[in-house]
Design a protein around this motif. Structure first.
Motif, PDB file in Angstrom:
ATOM      1  N   VAL A  79       0.864  -1.185   0.000  1.00  0.00           N
ATOM      2  CA  VAL A  79       0.000   0.000   0.000  1.00  0.00           C
ATOM      3  C   VAL A  79       0.895   1.227   0.000  1.00  0.00           C
ATOM      4  CG1 VAL A  79      -1.756   1.291   1.266  1.00  0.00           C
ATOM      5  CG2 VAL A  79      -1.815  -1.215   1.258  1.00  0.00           C
ATOM      6  N   TRP A  80       0.663   2.132  -0.942  1.00  0.00           N
ATOM      7  CA  TRP A  80       1.487   3.332  -1.054  1.00  0.00           C
ATOM      8  C   TRP A  80       0.653   4.591  -0.866  1.00  0.00           C
ATOM      9  CZ3 TRP A  80       2.622  -0.713  -4.574  1.00  0.00           C
ATOM     10  CH2 TRP A  80       3.950  -1.180  -4.572  1.00  0.00           C
ATOM     11  N   TRP A  81       1.304   5.657  -0.439  1.00  0.00           N
ATOM     12  CA  TRP A  81       0.662   6.963  -0.359  1.00  0.00           C
ATOM     13  C   TRP A  81       1.734   8.046  -0.337  1.00  0.00           C
ATOM     14  CZ3 TRP A  81       1.237   3.719   3.818  1.00  0.00           C
ATOM     15  CH2 TRP A  81       1.890   4.234   4.943  1.00  0.00           C
ATOM     16  N   VAL A  82       1.268   9.304  -0.478  1.00  0.00           N
ATOM     17  CA  VAL A  82       2.154  10.466  -0.412  1.00  0.00           C
ATOM     18  C   VAL A  82       1.685  11.337   0.745  1.00  0.00           C
ATOM     19  CG1 VAL A  82       3.048  12.491  -1.608  1.00  0.00           C
ATOM     20  CG2 VAL A  82       2.530  10.410  -2.908  1.00  0.00           C
ATOM     21  N   ASN A  83       2.597  11.684   1.627  1.00  0.00           N
ATOM     22  CA  ASN A  83       2.250  12.557   2.741  1.00  0.00           C
ATOM     23  C   ASN A  83       1.928  13.967   2.257  1.00  0.00           C
ATOM     24  OD1 ASN A  83       2.532  10.751   4.925  1.00  0.00           O
ATOM     25  ND2 ASN A  83       4.757  11.028   4.945  1.00  0.00           N
ATOM     26  N   THR A  84       1.065  14.665   2.995  1.00  0.00           N
ATOM     27  CA  THR A  84       0.730  16.048   2.677  1.00  0.00           C
ATOM     28  C   THR A  84       1.006  16.926   3.892  1.00  0.00           C
ATOM     29  OG1 THR A  84      -1.571  16.025   3.456  1.00  0.00           O
ATOM     30  CG2 THR A  84      -1.154  15.197   1.217  1.00  0.00           C
ATOM     31  N   PRO A  85       1.071  18.253   3.687  1.00  0.00           N
ATOM     32  CA  PRO A  85       1.311  19.159   4.823  1.00  0.00           C
ATOM     33  C   PRO A  85       0.199  19.125   5.864  1.00  0.00           C
ATOM     34  CG  PRO A  85       1.666  20.283   2.720  1.00  0.00           C
ATOM     35  CD  PRO A  85       1.046  18.972   2.404  1.00  0.00           C
ATOM     36  N   ALA A  86      -0.969  18.601   5.489  1.00  0.00           N
ATOM     37  CA  ALA A  86      -2.092  18.571   6.421  1.00  0.00           C
ATOM     38  C   ALA A  86      -1.972  17.439   7.437  1.00  0.00           C
ATOM     39  CB  ALA A  86      -3.402  18.427   5.656  1.00  0.00           C
ATOM     40  N   GLY A  87      -1.060  16.501   7.215  1.00  0.00           N
ATOM     41  CA  GLY A  87      -0.897  15.374   8.125  1.00  0.00           C
ATOM     42  C   GLY A  87       0.345  15.509   8.979  1.00  0.00           C
TER      43      GLY A  87
ATOM     44  N   ALA B 176       5.999  -5.827 -12.321  1.00  0.00           N
ATOM     45  CA  ALA B 176       6.049  -5.660 -10.870  1.00  0.00           C
ATOM     46  C   ALA B 176       4.866  -4.815 -10.388  1.00  0.00           C
ATOM     47  CB  ALA B 176       7.355  -4.988 -10.457  1.00  0.00           C
ATOM     48  N   GLU B 177       4.425  -5.083  -9.158  1.00  0.00           N
ATOM     49  CA  GLU B 177       3.399  -4.237  -8.542  1.00  0.00           C
ATOM     50  C   GLU B 177       4.013  -2.886  -8.190  1.00  0.00           C
ATOM     51  OE1 GLU B 177       0.132  -6.842  -6.215  1.00  0.00           O
ATOM     52  OE2 GLU B 177       2.144  -6.887  -5.345  1.00  0.00           O
ATOM     53  N   GLN B 178       3.333  -1.817  -8.585  1.00  0.00           N
ATOM     54  CA  GLN B 178       3.866  -0.481  -8.391  1.00  0.00           C
ATOM     55  C   GLN B 178       2.760   0.488  -7.990  1.00  0.00           C
ATOM     56  OE1 GLN B 178       6.555   1.034 -11.454  1.00  0.00           O
ATOM     57  NE2 GLN B 178       6.595  -0.975 -12.413  1.00  0.00           N
ATOM     58  N   PRO B 179       3.122   1.661  -7.448  1.00  0.00           N
ATOM     59  CA  PRO B 179       2.121   2.679  -7.122  1.00  0.00           C
ATOM     60  C   PRO B 179       1.785   3.533  -8.340  1.00  0.00           C
ATOM     61  CG  PRO B 179       4.271   3.384  -6.334  1.00  0.00           C
ATOM     62  CD  PRO B 179       4.460   2.015  -6.919  1.00  0.00           C
ATOM     63  N   TYR B 180       0.480   3.763  -8.528  1.00  0.00           N
ATOM     64  CA  TYR B 180       0.004   4.558  -9.657  1.00  0.00           C
ATOM     65  C   TYR B 180      -0.879   5.701  -9.168  1.00  0.00           C
ATOM     66  CZ  TYR B 180       1.651   1.257 -13.188  1.00  0.00           C
ATOM     67  OH  TYR B 180       2.446   0.482 -13.999  1.00  0.00           O
ATOM     68  N   VAL B 181      -0.863   6.782  -9.917  1.00  0.00           N
ATOM     69  CA  VAL B 181      -1.741   7.920  -9.649  1.00  0.00           C
ATOM     70  C   VAL B 181      -3.069   7.672 -10.361  1.00  0.00           C
ATOM     71  CG1 VAL B 181      -2.072  10.406  -9.950  1.00  0.00           C
ATOM     72  CG2 VAL B 181       0.218   9.490  -9.465  1.00  0.00           C
ATOM     73  N   GLU B 182      -4.162   7.770  -9.606  1.00  0.00           N
ATOM     74  CA  GLU B 182      -5.504   7.619 -10.167  1.00  0.00           C
ATOM     75  C   GLU B 182      -6.354   8.813  -9.743  1.00  0.00           C
ATOM     76  OE1 GLU B 182      -6.089   5.224 -12.229  1.00  0.00           O
ATOM     77  OE2 GLU B 182      -4.556   3.716 -11.790  1.00  0.00           O
ATOM     78  N   CYS B 183      -7.577   8.882 -10.216  1.00  0.00           N
ATOM     79  CA  CYS B 183      -8.464  10.004  -9.873  1.00  0.00           C
ATOM     80  C   CYS B 183      -8.557  10.202  -8.362  1.00  0.00           C
ATOM     81  CB  CYS B 183      -9.867   9.769 -10.432  1.00  0.00           C
ATOM     82  SG  CYS B 183      -9.971   9.675 -12.231  1.00  0.00           S
TER      83      CYS B 183
END
Length: 292
Positions: free
Chosen positions: A219-227, A254-261
């Motif tokens: 599971v991937w994500w990008v941190n934001t200034p709000a967190g 390979a399984e990778q992180p993708y940007v979606e809506c």
């Protein structure tokens, strides 16, 4: 200290007021999608609602008879084919580094409403008994929106109601932010250790993503200034990336992180304009991913 009756009354009023504020705040939080434009039922705030049902979730989800071709939970709408869309990479933009997959994953679910080819009131399993139609059928009722009082039909959508806006983005996605694109140009993959990515993204102009493993899946994500900015767990204000197996580009197979809506938009809450996950004041959302 001795409490007089006026003091006790004043304390009771203050406590009651505080409780009312907390109750109202909790109700707003619990209301979630009910108070957003994604509530298309008769209780919705607008601008597009249908009198045929007071249900909310049914316009997207169904507990039974869902579309089994959809990679999203219990989807209640037909999906267009991935080849029906023109994707951003077809422009030949020189700055595009990541490979773009055919439209799929969670984005194709969003587009089942937002590409304007299928009426908003068309669903596979309508509320109540006898409403199942695997090909999809329009919900009966009165349309309240750009054409008030119109009767919903199968071709009813944003465009035919004179409401052509950015929310009806069509099937030509070449003028929209890339979806189904490898985050950071590719480079992150399931074999990486959990935590903040310390490897090399193919495009160095991106902030490193965070990774966790849940039930054996990355599971991937990008941190934001709000967190809080930690990588121990994804927070509500972080930007989720979606796991796909690369068929093109870096680390194919390979399984990778993708940007979606849904990386930028939260379909269930509209605290920020256009359902953005965080405010884009000062381009905060954009700069969560892009180093500029």
């Amino acid at each position: 200290m001795k409490f007089t009756k006026p003091m006790m009354k004043r304390a009771w009023i203050i406590a009651a007021f505080a409780e009312a504020v907390l109750f109202a705040t909790a109700n707003v939080a619990m209301a979630g999608i009910a108070i957003t434009p994604h509530n298309l039922g008769s209780t919705g705030p607008g601008p597009n609602t249908f009198s045929g049902t007071a249900a909310i979730c049914v316009f997207c989800h169904t507990p039974h008879g869902a579309n089994i071709s959809a990679a999203v939970p219990l989807w209640n709408r037909r999906l267009n084919t991935p080849t029906a869309y023109k994707t951003y990479n077809l422009l030949g933009t020189s700055s595009l580094v990541g490979a773009v997959e055919p439209v799929g994953s969670v984005s194709i679910a969003c587009l089942s409403c937002h590409d304007g080819t299928i009426a908003l009131n068309v669903m596979i399993n309508q509320p109540g008994p006898g409403g199942y139609n695997p090909g999809g059928a329009p919900l009966a009722g009165t349309w309240t929106g750009p054409v008030a009082g119109a009767t919903p039909v199968g071709s009813l959508n944003f465009t035919t109601n004179g409401a052509t806006t950015i929310f009806d983005i069509g099937t030509d996605l070449t003028n929209d932010h890339p979806i189904g694109i490898q985050y950071g140009g590719g480079g992150a993959q399931a074999s990486d250790p959990d935590g903040l990515f310390t490897g090399t993204l193919d495009d160095p102009a991106f902030n490193p993503p965070c990774k966790s493993t849940i039930d054996g899946e990355p599971v991937w994500w990008v941190n934001t200034p709000a967190g809080t900015g930690t990588c121990t767990r994804r927070e509500k204000t972080d930007l989720p990336l979606f796991t796909r197996v690369a068929t093109v580009g870096v680390n194919t197979g390979a399984e990778q992180p993708y940007v979606e809506c849904a990386s930028c938009h939260n379909p269930h809450e509209s605290v920020n304009p256009t359902f953005l996950r965080i405010s884009n004041k000062g381009s905060a959302l954009c700069l969560s991913c892009h180093i500029k």
